[in-house]
Design a protein around this motif. Structure first.
Motif, PDB file in Angstrom:
ATOM      1  N   UNK A 163      51.033  68.256  16.530  1.00 38.05           N
ATOM      2  CA  UNK A 163      51.896  68.290  16.858  1.00 38.05           C
ATOM      3  C   UNK A 163      51.880  69.419  18.747  1.00 38.05           C
ATOM      4  N   UNK A 164      51.814  70.185  18.382  1.00 41.15           N
ATOM      5  CA  UNK A 164      52.353  71.354  18.557  1.00 41.15           C
ATOM      6  C   UNK A 164      51.416  71.376  20.032  1.00 41.15           C
ATOM      7  N   UNK A 165      49.661  70.736  19.588  1.00 46.19           N
ATOM      8  CA  UNK A 165      48.794  70.808  20.737  1.00 46.19           C
ATOM      9  C   UNK A 165      49.099  70.023  21.533  1.00 46.19           C
ATOM     10  N   UNK A 166      49.734  68.774  20.337  1.00 48.90           N
ATOM     11  CA  UNK A 166      49.834  67.355  21.600  1.00 48.90           C
ATOM     12  C   UNK A 166      50.210  67.885  22.548  1.00 48.90           C
ATOM     13  N   UNK A 167      51.652  68.560  22.420  1.00 49.48           N
ATOM     14  CA  UNK A 167      52.435  69.127  23.343  1.00 49.48           C
ATOM     15  C   UNK A 167      52.268  69.827  24.410  1.00 49.48           C
ATOM     16  N   UNK A 168      51.429  70.682  24.117  1.00 50.18           N
ATOM     17  CA  UNK A 168      50.759  71.623  25.396  1.00 50.18           C
ATOM     18  C   UNK A 168      49.773  71.361  25.884  1.00 50.18           C
ATOM     19  N   UNK A 169      49.227  69.573  25.480  1.00 53.33           N
ATOM     20  CA  UNK A 169      47.996  69.600  26.707  1.00 53.33           C
ATOM     21  C   UNK A 169      49.016  68.438  27.325  1.00 53.33           C
ATOM     22  N   UNK A 170      49.994  67.703  26.816  1.00 57.51           N
ATOM     23  CA  UNK A 170      50.900  67.194  27.965  1.00 57.51           C
ATOM     24  C   UNK A 170      51.696  68.116  28.635  1.00 57.51           C
ATOM     25  N   UNK A 171      51.882  68.991  28.602  1.00 58.65           N
ATOM     26  CA  UNK A 171      52.287  70.457  29.415  1.00 58.65           C
ATOM     27  C   UNK A 171      51.536  70.375  30.587  1.00 58.65           C
ATOM     28  N   UNK A 172      50.538  71.121  30.343  1.00 55.28           N
ATOM     29  CA  UNK A 172      48.951  71.268  30.394  1.00 55.28           C
ATOM     30  C   UNK A 172      48.890  70.036  31.703  1.00 55.28           C
ATOM     31  N   UNK A 173      49.023  68.904  31.462  1.00 54.36           N
ATOM     32  CA  UNK A 173      48.288  67.711  32.506  1.00 54.36           C
ATOM     33  C   UNK A 173      49.343  67.857  33.861  1.00 54.36           C
ATOM     34  N   UNK A 174      51.025  68.484  33.135  1.00 50.12           N
ATOM     35  CA  UNK A 174      51.652  68.574  34.140  1.00 50.12           C
ATOM     36  C   UNK A 174      51.349  68.904  34.976  1.00 50.12           C
TER      37      UNK A 174
END
Length: 255
Positions: A79-90
């Motif tokens: 969950x934490x890594x996925x959340x970070x990836x979506x933030x990175x994409x933004x």
């Protein structure tokens, strides 16, 4: 002709302070070229700046699983890594008035190969069998069939990252951490085949918080540890709600 003095880095994970410190150490070591084994982004607070530095300094850069996760939908992430990836994409989508720079970063990530070969040596992010996603951990020496299958695909040596745990696997199914090597050095001529994990620049997980990379000069491989301002990176992570505090805490302990 003297062999090329090459630095091999991996798993930067948007940690600008670590990357800057490593690049400075690489400069001081008189390195001629830099290869990056992927995962420029993910977890950390400075994806754009890290991509820019890799584009500027690295002769070869491969695709990592977090890089692919930013480009497409992340798969198999917690969950934490996925959340970070979506933030990175933004962060990569926001161009701050300079869309050309944003497009350039996206194009760069999208054009990264998964594997790079030079004669009997192969460079990957994960493993030679699954360049993007397969983990090869030190404890895999206790499942020798896995390592034997990997070595069957290697002519002489593979350089890889992904686990954030530096060290050398030999075809006698042994693993040596940098601390177990004399002066942190390994001679590729001492074995028939080897897999070398170069460790992580931006998120080490071997209990040492210092950034890690290797220098390859002919058949000689040398592990380097580089201190950086860990607390500065942690403060940045804490200040971003979409990045879990744990992603900062783990930097302090190298875990």
């Amino acid at each position: 002709m003297a062999p090329v003095k090459r630095a091999i880095i991996s798993d930067i994970h948007s940690n600008l302070e670590a990357l800057q410190a490593v690049l400075e150490d690489i400069r001081q070591q008189g390195v001629e070229e830099i290869y990056c084994l992927g995962d420029i982004v993910g977890y950390g607070p400075n994806p754009r700046e890290c991509i820019d530095l890799v584009m500027k300094h690295c002769k070869v850069c491969l695709l990592g699983n977090h890089d692919q996760g930013a480009l497409f939908d992340p798969e198999g992430f917690n969950v934490g890594a996925e959340k970070a990836i979506f933030w990175t994409r933004q962060q990569l989508e926001e161009h701050g008035g300079n869309p050309a720079e944003a497009y350039r970063r996206w194009d760069y990530l999208g054009e990264r190969p998964r594997i790079h070969r030079e004669g009997p040596i192969v460079y990957v992010h994960g493993s030679v069998r699954n360049p993007l996603n397969e983990y090869v951990f030190p404890e895999d020496i206790y499942t020798p069939a896995k390592l034997q299958k990997l070595f069957a695909l290697i002519e002489k040596c593979s350089f890889q990252g992904h686990t954030h745990t530096p060290g050398v696997f030999t075809d006698s199914i042994e693993f040596f951490s940098p601390q177990e090597l004399e002066n942190g050095e390994f001679d590729l001529d001492s074995v028939e085949k080897a897999m070398i994990n170069v460790g992580s620049v931006g998120q080490p997980r071997d209990g040492d918080p210092r950034a890690c990379y290797v220098i390859q000069e002919g058949n000689r491989v040398r592990f380097r540890r580089v201190p950086y301002d860990v607390e500065k990176t942690i403060e940045k992570i804490y200040a971003i709600p979409d990045l879990d505090n744990f992603l900062g805490d783990r930097l302090r302990d190298g875990r």
